[in-house]
Design a protein around this motif. Structure first.
Motif, PDB file in Angstrom:
ATOM      1  N   HIS A   1       0.825  -1.218   0.000  1.00 47.38           N
ATOM      2  CA  HIS A   1       0.000   0.000   0.000  1.00 47.38           C
ATOM      3  C   HIS A   1       0.859   1.269   0.000  1.00 47.38           C
ATOM      4  N   MET A   2       2.051   1.196  -0.578  1.00 45.90           N
ATOM      5  CA  MET A   2       2.902   2.374  -0.659  1.00 45.90           C
ATOM      6  C   MET A   2       2.714   3.052  -2.014  1.00 45.90           C
ATOM      7  N   LEU A   3       2.380   4.324  -1.985  1.00 44.33           N
ATOM      8  CA  LEU A   3       2.257   5.126  -3.196  1.00 44.33           C
ATOM      9  C   LEU A   3       3.568   5.890  -3.383  1.00 44.33           C
ATOM     10  N   TRP A   4       4.397   5.396  -4.268  1.00 42.82           N
ATOM     11  CA  TRP A   4       5.732   5.979  -4.481  1.00 42.82           C
ATOM     12  C   TRP A   4       5.614   7.102  -5.510  1.00 42.82           C
ATOM     13  N   GLU A   5       5.926   8.327  -5.093  1.00 44.05           N
ATOM     14  CA  GLU A   5       5.798   9.477  -5.978  1.00 44.05           C
ATOM     15  C   GLU A   5       6.787  10.548  -5.563  1.00 44.05           C
ATOM     16  N   ALA A   6       6.874  11.585  -6.375  1.00 47.74           N
ATOM     17  CA  ALA A   6       7.757  12.709  -6.073  1.00 47.74           C
ATOM     18  C   ALA A   6       6.978  13.786  -5.312  1.00 47.74           C
ATOM     19  N   PHE A   7       7.575  14.320  -4.259  1.00 47.93           N
ATOM     20  CA  PHE A   7       6.936  15.374  -3.459  1.00 47.93           C
ATOM     21  C   PHE A   7       8.009  16.277  -2.883  1.00 47.93           C
ATOM     22  N   VAL A   8       7.591  17.474  -2.467  1.00 47.56           N
ATOM     23  CA  VAL A   8       8.529  18.439  -1.892  1.00 47.56           C
ATOM     24  C   VAL A   8       8.625  18.167  -0.389  1.00 47.56           C
ATOM     25  N   LEU A   9       9.791  17.720   0.047  1.00 50.74           N
ATOM     26  CA  LEU A   9       9.969  17.311   1.441  1.00 50.74           C
ATOM     27  C   LEU A   9       9.837  18.494   2.392  1.00 50.74           C
ATOM     28  N   SER A  10      10.384  19.642   2.038  1.00 53.97           N
ATOM     29  CA  SER A  10      10.340  20.792   2.953  1.00 53.97           C
ATOM     30  C   SER A  10       8.906  21.240   3.210  1.00 53.97           C
ATOM     31  N   GLU A  11       8.059  21.211   2.173  1.00 53.96           N
ATOM     32  CA  GLU A  11       6.659  21.593   2.358  1.00 53.96           C
ATOM     33  C   GLU A  11       5.935  20.594   3.254  1.00 53.96           C
ATOM     34  N   LEU A  12       6.229  19.310   3.082  1.00 58.23           N
ATOM     35  CA  LEU A  12       5.592  18.289   3.914  1.00 58.23           C
ATOM     36  C   LEU A  12       5.975  18.465   5.381  1.00 58.23           C
ATOM     37  N   VAL A  13       7.254  18.743   5.645  1.00 59.11           N
ATOM     38  CA  VAL A  13       7.711  18.946   7.030  1.00 59.11           C
ATOM     39  C   VAL A  13       7.038  20.176   7.628  1.00 59.11           C
ATOM     40  N   THR A  14       6.942  21.244   6.879  1.00 58.00           N
ATOM     41  CA  THR A  14       6.353  22.486   7.392  1.00 58.00           C
ATOM     42  C   THR A  14       4.878  22.305   7.714  1.00 58.00           C
ATOM     43  N   THR A  15       4.103  21.767   6.771  1.00 57.68           N
ATOM     44  CA  THR A  15       2.663  21.608   6.995  1.00 57.68           C
ATOM     45  C   THR A  15       2.368  20.645   8.138  1.00 57.68           C
ATOM     46  N   THR A  16       3.148  19.571   8.254  1.00 53.64           N
ATOM     47  CA  THR A  16       2.933  18.610   9.344  1.00 53.64           C
ATOM     48  C   THR A  16       3.233  19.250  10.692  1.00 53.64           C
ATOM     49  N   ALA A  17       4.319  20.015  10.776  1.00 55.53           N
ATOM     50  CA  ALA A  17       4.669  20.678  12.029  1.00 55.53           C
ATOM     51  C   ALA A  17       3.610  21.699  12.428  1.00 55.53           C
ATOM     52  N   VAL A  18       3.095  22.450  11.462  1.00 57.66           N
ATOM     53  CA  VAL A  18       2.051  23.438  11.759  1.00 57.66           C
ATOM     54  C   VAL A  18       0.788  22.752  12.255  1.00 57.66           C
ATOM     55  N   THR A  19       0.413  21.643  11.629  1.00 57.31           N
ATOM     56  CA  THR A  19      -0.793  20.912  12.042  1.00 57.31           C
ATOM     57  C   THR A  19      -0.672  20.414  13.475  1.00 57.31           C
ATOM     58  N   LEU A  20       0.471  19.814  13.816  1.00 62.90           N
ATOM     59  CA  LEU A  20       0.650  19.301  15.176  1.00 62.90           C
ATOM     60  C   LEU A  20       0.768  20.433  16.191  1.00 62.90           C
ATOM     61  N   GLN A  21       1.338  21.527  15.802  1.00 59.95           N
ATOM     62  CA  GLN A  21       1.432  22.674  16.710  1.00 59.95           C
ATOM     63  C   GLN A  21       0.040  23.177  17.087  1.00 59.95           C
ATOM     64  N   GLN A  22      -0.851  23.223  16.106  1.00 53.58           N
ATOM     65  CA  GLN A  22      -2.211  23.659  16.402  1.00 53.58           C
ATOM     66  C   GLN A  22      -2.984  22.617  17.203  1.00 53.58           C
ATOM     67  N   ALA A  23      -2.716  21.336  16.937  1.00 52.06           N
ATOM     68  CA  ALA A  23      -3.449  20.278  17.629  1.00 52.06           C
ATOM     69  C   ALA A  23      -3.033  20.156  19.082  1.00 52.06           C
ATOM     70  N   PHE A  24      -1.729  20.279  19.369  1.00 52.45           N
ATOM     71  CA  PHE A  24      -1.233  20.078  20.737  1.00 52.45           C
ATOM     72  C   PHE A  24      -0.985  21.392  21.481  1.00 52.45           C
ATOM     73  N   HIS A  25      -1.098  22.511  20.773  1.00 51.78           N
ATOM     74  CA  HIS A  25      -0.853  23.821  21.390  1.00 51.78           C
ATOM     75  C   HIS A  25       0.540  23.869  22.020  1.00 51.78           C
ATOM     76  N   ARG A  26       1.512  23.383  21.239  1.00 46.32           N
ATOM     77  CA  ARG A  26       2.910  23.402  21.669  1.00 46.32           C
ATOM     78  C   ARG A  26       3.743  24.094  20.604  1.00 46.32           C
ATOM     79  N   GLU A  27       4.828  24.688  21.051  1.00 46.58           N
ATOM     80  CA  GLU A  27       5.684  25.401  20.124  1.00 46.58           C
ATOM     81  C   GLU A  27       6.580  24.405  19.374  1.00 46.58           C
ATOM     82  N   LEU A  28       6.455  24.427  18.046  1.00 45.35           N
ATOM     83  CA  LEU A  28       7.294  23.598  17.186  1.00 45.35           C
ATOM     84  C   LEU A  28       8.052  24.533  16.244  1.00 45.35           C
ATOM     85  N   ARG A  29       9.350  24.655  16.434  1.00 46.06           N
ATOM     86  CA  ARG A  29      10.163  25.567  15.629  1.00 46.06           C
ATOM     87  C   ARG A  29      10.819  24.789  14.490  1.00 46.06           C
ATOM     88  N   CYS A  30      10.607  25.294  13.274  1.00 43.60           N
ATOM     89  CA  CYS A  30      11.171  24.640  12.077  1.00 43.60           C
ATOM     90  C   CYS A  30      12.322  25.476  11.527  1.00 43.60           C
TER      91      CYS A  30
END
Length: 462
Positions: free
Chosen positions: A302-331
């Motif tokens: 079930h792995m979908l192997w494709e090309a993606f921008v890693l920096s954008e994925l890291v940024t959006t994931t960190a922002v989502t978790l920061q809002q969910a846990f109300h903790r400071e995540l510095r990127c």
């Protein structure tokens, strides 16, 4: 047919073929050398004959007395004219007269292979002092002695060949037994493992590690070691999974029984039981999902192997978790990786980042630092680091952090809500992406997780 017999027969057949070729070459070499020497002897013998004056007067050819001094044993001297008619001949073997006579105006030498023996003869034209060709003189000799020598040679070669084949059969059986002994031992150990359900290895002498059989046994022992390790991991996984599933099921069963007996009349008991059942059912669902995730990440399904921008994925994931846990995540993202694509499964890389950030948030109170930069030694490798200033991990626990269901005592217990499968899933995700993951930690100072991911990794084989 057993392989030892096959090796022996192949060795004997190969030696027999070589010996036959050698015998043929030897036989024809002896024949060629002998016939050439005899022909040379005849050429030497004809030289004095060619100086005789009678030879250049055809009227004197009918008298043979002057030819007798030049006649050798088992030989014949013959004079023929230009019409291939025999004018005179003397011989010590009447069989030689059966050889046909053909005139030729040039010198020649031939070998005849008759049923009785080899015969060699030379012939040269007779030319007088006026350069007129009168006829030809021929000397023929039967090589009886050569036939005797060849008969002895054939017998010697046959005896030598038979002895060599017998010796090859004996040596082949012996050496094949020695060579195949490790294979027989290997087959016995494999059969014993299959019959008894054990993981026994084959002992190997240090001096035999370098040959092919040593490499085979070493590979077998390595395979048995891995099978035993995986078998033990499977047993441990089943035991841990059973233990993890047993606790919530026991709680659900206990509260369901309590609810059945007292829940109808006691509102507080009913509320407590429903909350407990709901809590444990939720935990059971998460645990089941984690087990399925472990299985999927280990097999690569079930792995979908494709090309993606890693920096954008890291940024959006960190922002989502920061809002969910109300903790400071510095990127802190290196500009060299901005817009750079990575080949892989974006869903699994996001899951990897969630696992690492979730652990960092659970076991620390301050800000969590996320950095992304290229590897200084290889620009095609991205280095992702998640650093917290939390409680840290004891050095003795670090080697086992990626084991399934493993929890560090005290701080990393069920009270945090973890199942002990997160880092195991993270390890499998990194492995499938051909990367590495390392955890550095000191108690009371915090933890840093370093993940190295190739940007152009090939998808795993299925």
């Amino acid at each position: 047919m057993r392989i030892r017999i096959k090796i022996t027969l192949l060795l004997a057949a190969s030696l027999l073929l070589v010996m036959l070729l050698f015998n043929i070459v030897t036989y024809f070499t002896v024949v060629r050398i002998t016939t050439n020497s005899q022909i040379q002897l005849l050429w030497n013998a004809i030289q004095p004959l060619m100086s005789q004056t009678e030879l250049y007067h055809p009227a004197r050819w009918v008298r043979t007395s002057w030819l007798k001094p030049f006649l050798m044993p088992q030989a014949m001297i013959r004079i023929i004219d230009k019409d291939s008619v025999i004018q005179t001949q003397i011989t010590t073997n009447e069989k030689l007269k059966e050889i046909p006579a053909y005139f030729s105006n040039r010198s020649l030498a031939k070998t005849l292979n008759t049923s009785e023996a080899l015969i060699v003869y030379i012939q040269t034209p007779i030319i007088d002092d006026k350069n007129v060709t009168l006829g030809a003189v021929q000397i023929v000799r039967k090589l009886d002695t050569l036939e005797q020598y060849l008969s002895v040679l054939i017998k010697v070669l046959m005896l030598t060949t038979m002895g060599s084949v017998i010796f090859a059969l004996a040596c082949g059986m012996y050496y094949a037994k020695i060579i195949l002994r490790p294979i027989h031992q290997l087959a016995f150990v494999m059969e014993s493992n299959q019959r008894n359900g054990v993981f026994k290895k084959l002992e190997l002498a240090p001096s035999k590690h370098q040959d092919e059989l040593g490499q085979l046994i070493h590979t077998f022992n390595s395979m048995i070691g891995k099978l035993e390790h995986n078998f033990n991991l499977q047993k441990q996984f089943l035991a841990d999974a059973s233990h993890e599933l047993k606790t919530p099921l026991t709680i659900i069963e206990s509260y369901a029984d309590l609810l059945r007996r007292w829940g109808g009349s006691n509102k507080e008991v009913r509320t407590e039981a429903v909350e407990a059942i709901h809590s444990e059912a939720t935990r059971l669902r998460k645990l089941t999902h984690a087990l399925l995730t472990v299985a999927n990440t280990e097999s690569g399904e079930h792995m979908l192997w494709e090309a993606f921008v890693l920096s954008e994925l890291v940024t959006t994931t960190a922002v989502t978790l920061q809002q969910a846990f109300h903790r400071e995540l510095r990127c802190e993202l290196d500009t060299a990786l901005e817009g750079v694509t990575m080949s892989g499964s974006p869903g699994q890389i996001k899951q990897l980042l969630i696992i690492l950030l979730d652990n960092a948030i659970k076991y620390s109170q301050g800000a969590v630092l996320v950095t992304l930069q290229p590897d200084p030694r290889d620009a095609q490798i991205a280095v992702l680091q998640v650093t917290d200033r939390g409680i840290g991990i004891e050095p003795a626990d670090l080697p086992r952090l990626f084991d399934r269901f493993y929890r560090v005592d005290k701080a990393r217990s069920r009270s945090t809500g973890g199942s002990g499968l997160g880092l195991s899933i993270a390890y499998n995700i990194v492995r499938l992406h051909k990367g590495t993951i390392v955890i550095d930690s000191k108690p009371g100072e915090g933890t840093r997780v370093t993940v190295k991911l190739p940007l152009n990794a090939a998808p795993p084989c299925r």
